[in-house]
Design a protein around this motif. Structure first.
Motif, PDB file in Angstrom:
ATOM      1  N   LYS A  24       4.781  11.459   2.284  1.00 17.18           N
ATOM      2  CA  LYS A  24       3.893  11.940   1.219  1.00 17.18           C
ATOM      3  C   LYS A  24       4.374  11.468  -0.153  1.00 17.18           C
ATOM      4  N   LYS A  25       5.685  11.481  -0.365  1.00 16.15           N
ATOM      5  CA  LYS A  25       6.231  11.002  -1.646  1.00 16.15           C
ATOM      6  C   LYS A  25       5.909   9.528  -1.862  1.00 16.15           C
ATOM      7  N   MET A  26       6.023   8.739  -0.785  1.00 16.15           N
ATOM      8  CA  MET A  26       5.780   7.303  -0.912  1.00 16.15           C
ATOM      9  C   MET A  26       4.300   7.017  -1.133  1.00 16.15           C
ATOM     10  N   LEU A  27       3.427   7.723  -0.441  1.00  9.76           N
ATOM     11  CA  LEU A  27       1.983   7.535  -0.648  1.00  9.76           C
ATOM     12  C   LEU A  27       1.590   7.923  -2.066  1.00  9.76           C
ATOM     13  N   ARG A  58      -1.674  -1.123  -0.774  1.00  7.61           N
ATOM     14  CA  ARG A  58      -0.743  -0.073  -1.210  1.00  7.61           C
ATOM     15  C   ARG A  58      -0.171   0.691  -0.018  1.00  7.61           C
ATOM     16  N   LEU A  59      -0.983   0.901   1.019  1.00  6.97           N
ATOM     17  CA  LEU A  59      -0.475   1.541   2.230  1.00  6.97           C
ATOM     18  C   LEU A  59       0.549   0.642   2.922  1.00  6.97           C
ATOM     19  N   ASN A  60       0.280  -0.649   2.962  1.00  7.79           N
ATOM     20  CA  ASN A  60       1.235  -1.608   3.528  1.00  7.79           C
ATOM     21  C   ASN A  60       2.576  -1.545   2.800  1.00  7.79           C
ATOM     22  N   SER A  64      -4.658   8.347  -3.172  1.00 10.49           N
ATOM     23  CA  SER A  64      -5.161   9.702  -3.365  1.00 10.49           C
ATOM     24  C   SER A  64      -4.866  10.578  -2.147  1.00 10.49           C
ATOM     25  N   GLU A  65      -4.471  11.834  -2.419  1.00  9.53           N
ATOM     26  CA  GLU A  65      -4.156  12.759  -1.330  1.00  9.53           C
ATOM     27  C   GLU A  65      -5.347  12.939  -0.388  1.00  9.53           C
ATOM     28  N   SER A  66      -6.548  12.743  -0.906  1.00 12.17           N
ATOM     29  CA  SER A  66      -7.745  12.874  -0.068  1.00 12.17           C
ATOM     30  C   SER A  66      -7.814  11.783   1.007  1.00 12.17           C
ATOM     31  N   LEU A  67      -7.014  10.713   0.852  1.00  9.03           N
ATOM     32  CA  LEU A  67      -7.014   9.611   1.817  1.00  9.03           C
ATOM     33  C   LEU A  67      -5.920   9.742   2.867  1.00  9.03           C
TER      34      LEU A  67
END
Length: 237
Positions: A134-137, A161-163, A143-146
């Motif tokens: 969660k910290k890295m995302l 960004r996820l990669n 967005s937390e919604s994702l």
């Protein structure tokens, strides 16, 4: 300064079977040393072989010549050219990370699970893995919604960004970056720069290929240019 990766005469040739076995050279006689905590940037025209260099190090492509001596915590000095598949898988889990422009994940795995799975493979507890993920995302401004959504629905920038989050969360000894700022806005680029700086401070060594020269010059220690199969050192920043 200790050398982490020593590349001597690296070669990769592709056999084009649909062209009656014609050979195409991806890269040839590539040599350089990467020190611990150093970031080397590689530039060159499209098709020059930049991605081929990264993929041979990661062993997505099997090199056809040369040596790639990586100083591993698990195996000691190991030649990535001749390492077996079991060794390569172990190195990818704990020591070598790769960031591509393209996201390749299971269809029904959420963004949070994508990052958590990397951490869990390192033997971290479920609670700690979720917290770190969660910290890295959040750092990469997803967005937390994702977080509980499936990445196939994401935009190109969100997938990249996820990669980045997936590769950087394990703080590998060696991180390979293939156009890490492609399709990112300025705020996201700043997040990438901050994470790169943090990783360098913690000892991660990096090799990245870039078209965004302005960004590259703010993060790399050395700059090599690939042209006509030759890798030339251009700039020491």
């Amino acid at each position: 300064m200790a050398v982490l990766l020593s590349m001597k005469g690296l070669e990769k040739t592709f056999v084009m079977h649909y062209l009656h076995g014609e050979h195409v050279v991806g890269c040839n006689n590539i040599s350089f040393d990467l020190n611990e905590g150093e970031f080397i940037g590689i530039t060159g025209q499209s098709g020059a072989g930049k991605s081929t260099i990264l993929k041979t190090i990661y062993r997505t492509y099997l090199p056809t010549g040369g040596k790639l001596i990586f100083h591993s915590d698990q195996f000691g000095p190991i030649d990535l050219v001749t390492a077996n598949e079991r060794e390569i898988i172990a190195l990818r889990k704990r020591e070598i990370g790769y960031v591509s422009q393209f996201l390749n994940v299971m269809p029904r795995v959420t963004a949070l699970e994508v990052v958590m799975d990397v951490i869990l493979e390192m033997g971290i507890s479920m609670i700690e893995a979720e917290e770190q993920a969660k910290k890295m995302l959040a750092h990469f401004q997803l967005s937390e919604s994702l977080w509980n959504s499936f990445p196939r629905t994401f935009s190109g920038g969100e997938k990249l960004r996820l990669n980045l989050a997936q590769a950087m969360v394990k703080k590998p000894k060696l991180l390979l970056l293939d156009e890490p700022t492609a399709s990112l806005d300025d705020a996201s680029k700043q997040s990438v720069k901050e994470m790169i700086e943090q990783l360098k401070k913690s000892g991660t060594s990096m090799i990245g290929i870039f078209h965004d020269l302005e960004f590259m010059e703010t993060v790399v220690d050395s700059h090599y240019h690939l042209e006509n199969g030759a890798l030339n050192k251009k700039v020491v920043v």
